[in-house]
Every structure is written in structure tokens, then in C-alpha cells.
Design an enzyme around this catalytic site. Structure first.
Site, short mmCIF file in Angstrom:
data_model
loop_
_atom_site.label_atom_id
_atom_site.label_comp_id
_atom_site.label_asym_id
_atom_site.label_seq_id
_atom_site.Cartn_x
_atom_site.Cartn_y
_atom_site.Cartn_z
N SER A 162 -11.12 0.56 2.15
CA SER A 162 -10.90 0.10 3.25
C SER A 162 -10.12 1.27 4.01
O SER A 162 -9.33 1.94 3.63
CB SER A 162 -9.51 -0.97 3.08
OG SER A 162 -10.06 -2.32 2.38
N ARG A 176 1.00 -1.27 0.16
CA ARG A 176 0.00 -0.16 0.16
C ARG A 176 0.82 1.60 0.01
O ARG A 176 0.52 2.29 0.39
CB ARG A 176 -0.94 -0.11 1.11
CG ARG A 176 -2.18 -1.13 1.01
CD ARG A 176 -3.04 -1.30 0.07
NE ARG A 176 -3.57 -2.33 -0.26
CZ ARG A 176 -3.38 -3.43 -0.74
NH1 ARG A 176 -2.15 -3.43 -1.58
NH2 ARG A 176 -4.09 -4.38 -0.90
N GLU A 233 -5.21 3.54 5.73
CA GLU A 233 -5.10 3.50 4.49
C GLU A 233 -5.94 4.69 3.62
O GLU A 233 -5.48 4.94 2.38
CB GLU A 233 -5.82 2.05 3.99
CG GLU A 233 -5.50 1.95 2.40
CD GLU A 233 -5.89 0.24 1.96
OE1 GLU A 233 -6.41 0.19 1.09
OE2 GLU A 233 -5.69 -0.59 2.99
#
Length: 295
Positions: A217, A168, A287
């Protein structure tokens, strides 16, 4: 006195960003700029003698704009940056192209490896920036290189290795705007590709609150854990602060129930991080990006 560079594209002052985000919250951009093309963007960056702060904006799918808005210039690359073309057995894709649109293009042209994009909201540029992934695949698996421009107006190229993809995230310089992404092509069967895309869509619709005002998310999965399990274990499924809540369907998704502020969402996320850490000793990392000023 604010002096803006002379451009061919479009400026808007005190521009409401709320309607551009999936959460439908947040304040205004001091200046909103949509460049006509990459040369127009370069011209703006070179002329930015006042060193106005710059933020880039994609599809607004994984971001919270704080209620105080954004100081300086918000740059959004429009349709002129979303082209898809074949060159030398590679796909060259503009960074503002939606992940979903590229997935559909690849299915129509029997190109495999892009099926997972149908389940990832947002743009190609944003996907590279966070090494977005789902259903066993990530951007690092399909990217050959990117073409970008830095805030000084220099065009740059980064290979997959130079990008330094991580979970990520990546190792790219911060003051960078991705313009194009080069992907490798692997031929497949259109019908099989479509079947896989349908499987992904069905899985998303049954496990994620895709019809709600959400941003995907909320937290990255810590090594060895799943964020939703930690949140659930801490008793926070459905937990609410103001107009924001953790989804009952998937508790790693935050939802604007209709009247949430950006502060509600950020406070909720920070509260969840605190309680999960107290409950399990694991520190969740955001995130979702949070940018802008507090009121």
C-alpha cells in the site's frame, strides 16, 4: 578518514541496495553492515565515535531507496536475528523473521491470531515499527513487548502500552533498533488456521498486484476514507510517470514497470497526493518509507 568500529560481522562499502528492495530501484549504501549477533551490534554502536548516520533495513518490501543512495551505515539484521522460540507460554521472535514464516510456524503449532501475517510482506520488526495490519488485525493486537537497542548501545524493553501503537505508526523513539518481539499465544485449530490463511492468500492474489515490482500500500487510509477509492475517483488508476505507474488492479499500489527510477516512483506518489487533495480535499499520507539522498 572514515574509521569503522571493529566488529565480528560483515561490512560492505558502496553496496548496491537495489536488489534488496521489492521495487528494485535506488542507489548504494555508503557502508552496509550485517552484525553477527546483538552483542556485535551493541559493540558497533558503542564504538561509533564518529556518529556515522545509521539506517536500519528489513526485507525491503515497503521502502523506496532514493537514487542518490544512503549516507553513513545501513544495518541489516540477518538470519541470526530470525529465531522463533517458546518461553513461558509466549513466542519470542527475532525481528528479522519474515511475517510469512511466523504465520506458517503458528499454523503448524496450532497458534491462532497470526493468520493475517501471511498477507503482510516484510519482517516482524518492520511490522511492529509501522503497526502493520490487514484483514481486521494489526500488530498491536498480538504484541506483548519488544526488546530493542538504542543507537548508544543500550538494551531496552517496551511493553505494548509503552510502544504506543497507532494506525500505521507508534510512539517509539526514532533511534531504536528492534531485536526481538514477544507475542502472546492463543491456541487454535491448525486446519481452521490454514483455511483462514488460504482465504487471505486468495484475496490478496485476486485484488493486489503481488507478482509485480511493488511495495504494498502506497498511502495509509485517511480516517473515514479508503485511499484507493480517492485515487480512483481522481482518475489516477493506471496513471504513469516514467517507468512507474499506479496499478490497474489496485490503484493504491505503485508498480515499477521495469525501468522506473526511485525518482519516478516518488514523483508519481507526490503527484497522486496533489491530485487527490485537489479532487476531494483529502491529504493522503505516505505509508511507504522513502529514505536516502536525491542525486
Amino acid at each position: 578518514m572514515l574509521i569503522l568500529p571493529i566488529v565480528k560481522g560483515e561490512y560492505k562499502k558502496d553496496y548496491n541496495l537495489k536488489h534488496l528492495t521489492w521495487f528494485k530501484v535506488g542507489g548504494n549504501a555508503e557502508i552496509f553492515f550485517k552484525p553477527l549477533d546483538s552483542e556485535d551490534l551493541k559493540s558497533f554502536l558503542i564504538q561509533n565515535k564518529q556518529k556515522l548516520p545509521i539506517k536500519t533495513f528489513g526485507a525491503g518490501s515497503n521502502i523506496i531507496i532514493r537514487d542518490g543512495g544512503i549516507e553513513g551505515v545501513v544495518i541489516k539484521l540477518g538470519q541470526n536475528f530470525s529465531n522463533i522460540e517458546f518461553i513461558d507460554n509466549h513466542l519470542i521472535v527475532g525481528s528479522s523473521c519474515l511475517n510469512y514464516n511466523l504465520a506458517k510456524f503458528c499454523q503448524a503449532n496450532a497458534i491462532s491470531g497470526f493468520e493475517f501475517l501471511v498477507g503482510i510482506p516484510g519482517t516482524i520488526g518492520g511490522g511492529v515499527a509501522m503497526n502493520a495490519g490487514a484483514y481486521g488485525s494489526e500488530f498491536k493486537d498480538i504484541v506483548v513487548q519488544i526488546e530493542a537497542i538504542d543507537f548508544a548501545g543500550n538494551f531496552l524493553t517496551f511493553t505494548n502500552e509503552a510502544i504506543g501503537f497507532k494506525y500505521r505508526s507508534n510512539n517509539l523513539p526514532k533511534n531504536l533498533i528492534i531485536l526481538k518481539v514477544v507475542f502472546k499465544i492463543n491456541k487454535g485449530d491448525s486446519e481452521n488456521i490454514l483455511l483462514r490463511m488460504n482465504e487471505i492468500n486468495n484475496a490478496r492474489s485476486s485484488t493486489q498486484p503481488i507478482k509485480e515490482r511493488t511495495g504494498g500500500s502506497t498511502f495509509a487510509n485517511p480516517e473515514g476514507h479508503k485511499s484507493w477509492e480517492l485515487i480512483d475517483k481522481a482518475g489516477l488508476r493506471g496513471y504513469r510517470i516514467g517507468g512507474a505507474s499506479m496499478s490497474e488492479l489496485h490503484c493504491n499500489f505503485m508498480i515499477n514497470n521495469g525501468d522506473a527510477t526511485a525518482k519516478d516512483l516518488e514523483d508519481l506518489g507526490d503527484f497522486v497526493r496533489q491530485k487527490v487533495c485537489e479532487d476531494s480535499g483529502v491529504k493522503l499520507e505516505w505509508e511507504i518509507k522513502r529514505i536516502g539522498r536525491h542525486p
